[in-house]
Motif scaffolding. Structure first.
Motif, PDB file in Angstrom:
ATOM      1  N   ASN A  25      16.346  29.164   8.127  1.00 15.76           N
ATOM      2  CA  ASN A  25      15.809  28.819   6.811  1.00 15.76           C
ATOM      3  C   ASN A  25      16.809  27.945   6.056  1.00 15.76           C
ATOM      4  OD1 ASN A  25      13.600  29.162   4.933  1.00 15.76           O
ATOM      5  ND2 ASN A  25      15.015  30.300   3.667  1.00 15.76           N
ATOM      6  N   LYS A  48       9.285  22.255  12.402  1.00 12.74           N
ATOM      7  CA  LYS A  48       8.892  22.919  11.150  1.00 12.74           C
ATOM      8  C   LYS A  48       8.780  21.933   9.986  1.00 12.74           C
ATOM      9  CE  LYS A  48      10.998  27.131  12.761  1.00 12.74           C
ATOM     10  NZ  LYS A  48      12.333  27.226  13.285  1.00 12.74           N
ATOM     11  N   SER A  74      13.132  29.439  -0.769  1.00 12.31           N
ATOM     12  CA  SER A  74      11.743  29.332  -0.326  1.00 12.31           C
ATOM     13  C   SER A  74      10.943  28.507  -1.329  1.00 12.31           C
ATOM     14  CB  SER A  74      11.103  30.721  -0.224  1.00 12.31           C
ATOM     15  OG  SER A  74      11.722  31.489   0.763  1.00 12.31           O
ATOM     16  N   HIS A  89       8.488  30.239   4.058  1.00 15.11           N
ATOM     17  CA  HIS A  89       9.829  30.606   4.505  1.00 15.11           C
ATOM     18  C   HIS A  89       9.949  30.322   6.000  1.00 15.11           C
ATOM     19  CE1 HIS A  89      13.538  32.848   3.553  1.00 15.11           C
ATOM     20  NE2 HIS A  89      13.498  33.222   4.817  1.00 15.11           N
ATOM     21  N   CYS A  90      11.066  29.738   6.407  1.00 17.61           N
ATOM     22  CA  CYS A  90      11.313  29.445   7.831  1.00 17.61           C
ATOM     23  C   CYS A  90      11.987  30.628   8.521  1.00 17.61           C
ATOM     24  CB  CYS A  90      12.258  28.246   7.979  1.00 17.61           C
ATOM     25  SG  CYS A  90      11.477  26.670   7.767  1.00 17.61           S
ATOM     26  N   TYR A  94       8.981  30.712  13.798  1.00 19.11           N
ATOM     27  CA  TYR A  94       7.739  30.435  13.090  1.00 19.11           C
ATOM     28  C   TYR A  94       8.001  30.172  11.608  1.00 19.11           C
ATOM     29  CZ  TYR A  94       8.005  35.328  11.564  1.00 19.11           C
ATOM     30  OH  TYR A  94       8.421  36.515  11.025  1.00 19.11           O
ATOM     31  N   LYS A  96       6.545  31.296   7.928  1.00 21.60           N
ATOM     32  CA  LYS A  96       5.747  32.331   7.285  1.00 21.60           C
ATOM     33  C   LYS A  96       5.217  31.788   5.963  1.00 21.60           C
ATOM     34  CE  LYS A  96       6.975  36.745   6.942  1.00 21.60           C
ATOM     35  NZ  LYS A  96       7.661  37.963   6.487  1.00 21.60           N
ATOM     36  N   ALA A  98       3.315  33.133   2.739  1.00 21.19           N
ATOM     37  CA  ALA A  98       2.985  34.379   2.047  1.00 21.19           C
ATOM     38  C   ALA A  98       1.967  34.084   0.958  1.00 21.19           C
ATOM     39  CB  ALA A  98       4.236  34.997   1.440  1.00 21.19           C
ATOM     40  N   GLY A 111      -1.558  38.309   8.747  1.00 22.43           N
ATOM     41  CA  GLY A 111      -0.224  38.911   8.804  1.00 22.43           C
ATOM     42  C   GLY A 111      -0.144  40.225   8.045  1.00 22.43           C
ATOM     43  N   TYR A 120       0.229  37.575   5.134  1.00 24.88           N
ATOM     44  CA  TYR A 120       0.980  36.451   5.687  1.00 24.88           C
ATOM     45  C   TYR A 120       0.175  35.680   6.710  1.00 24.88           C
ATOM     46  CZ  TYR A 120       4.791  39.184   3.715  1.00 24.88           C
ATOM     47  OH  TYR A 120       5.587  39.887   2.863  1.00 24.88           O
ATOM     48  N   HIS A 122       1.446  33.377   9.913  1.00 22.04           N
ATOM     49  CA  HIS A 122       2.584  32.900  10.708  1.00 22.04           C
ATOM     50  C   HIS A 122       2.126  31.681  11.498  1.00 22.04           C
ATOM     51  CE1 HIS A 122       4.490  37.191  10.727  1.00 22.04           C
ATOM     52  NE2 HIS A 122       4.464  36.625   9.538  1.00 22.04           N
ATOM     53  N   HIS A 124       3.293  29.132  14.394  1.00 23.09           N
ATOM     54  CA  HIS A 124       4.219  28.927  15.502  1.00 23.09           C
ATOM     55  C   HIS A 124       4.127  27.491  15.992  1.00 23.09           C
ATOM     56  CE1 HIS A 124       5.158  33.238  16.024  1.00 23.09           C
ATOM     57  NE2 HIS A 124       3.961  33.382  15.502  1.00 23.09           N
TER      58      HIS A 124
END
Length: 149
Positions: A25, A48, A74, A89-90, A94, A96, A98, A111, A120, A122, A124
């Motif tokens: 992150n 990402k 974030s 968020h990294c 993956y 995420k 939220a 999630g 969540y 996720h 990938h």
């Protein structure tokens, strides 16, 4: 007149690369507006960063008056005076996303929650993003009361 050898000359400091925290992150200074969020996205490692740019584009297209900030390393997205409805968020493998009031979304994002309201998504590297579903969640989430952080 003496000539200075290149090794004697002081090197100009290069722009420091953002530090990646555990899990990959980016460490980005807290800030409000698009600038800090774009700095975070640019610092996201590997694949990402492209996904982060796409998520940001989809969010802005779905909610043109969205407010942005980076807090706790974030990016957060919210409505002025209403709080934050989404965060990114990294992690090592993956990204995420939220949805802070995710239990109120239809359908509920997959999630598992750590809190009673948050859900969540996720993303990938080898996973496909259902952009239509993501956009629907963003629109729904933007109309719900946000988190005050």
């Amino acid at each position: 007149m003496t000539k200075t050898k290149p090794s004697d000359a002081k090197a100009k400091p290069s722009k420091a690369e953002p530090v990646l925290l555990s899990g990959g992150n980016p460490q980005i200074a807290k800030g409000y507006g698009d600038g800090p969020v774009q700095a975070y996205i640019a610092a996201m490692p590997d694949w990402k960063s492209d996904v982060g740019r796409r998520l940001d584009q989809l969010i802005v297209r779905a909610v043109p008056n969205v407010q942005k900030a980076v807090k706790w390393n974030s990016p957060l997205y919210g409505m002025e005076g209403e709080g934050w409805f989404l965060g990114i968020h990294c992690f090592a493998k993956y990204i995420k996303v939220a949805f802070f009031r995710g239990m109120s979304l239809d359908p509920v994002p997959p999630g598992q929650p750590k809190s009673k309201d948050t859900r969540y998504l996720h993303i990938h590297e080898d996973g496909a993003l259902d952009e239509a579903q993501f956009t629907a969640w963003v629109k729904q989430a933007s109309r719900l009361p946000g988190e005050r952080m």
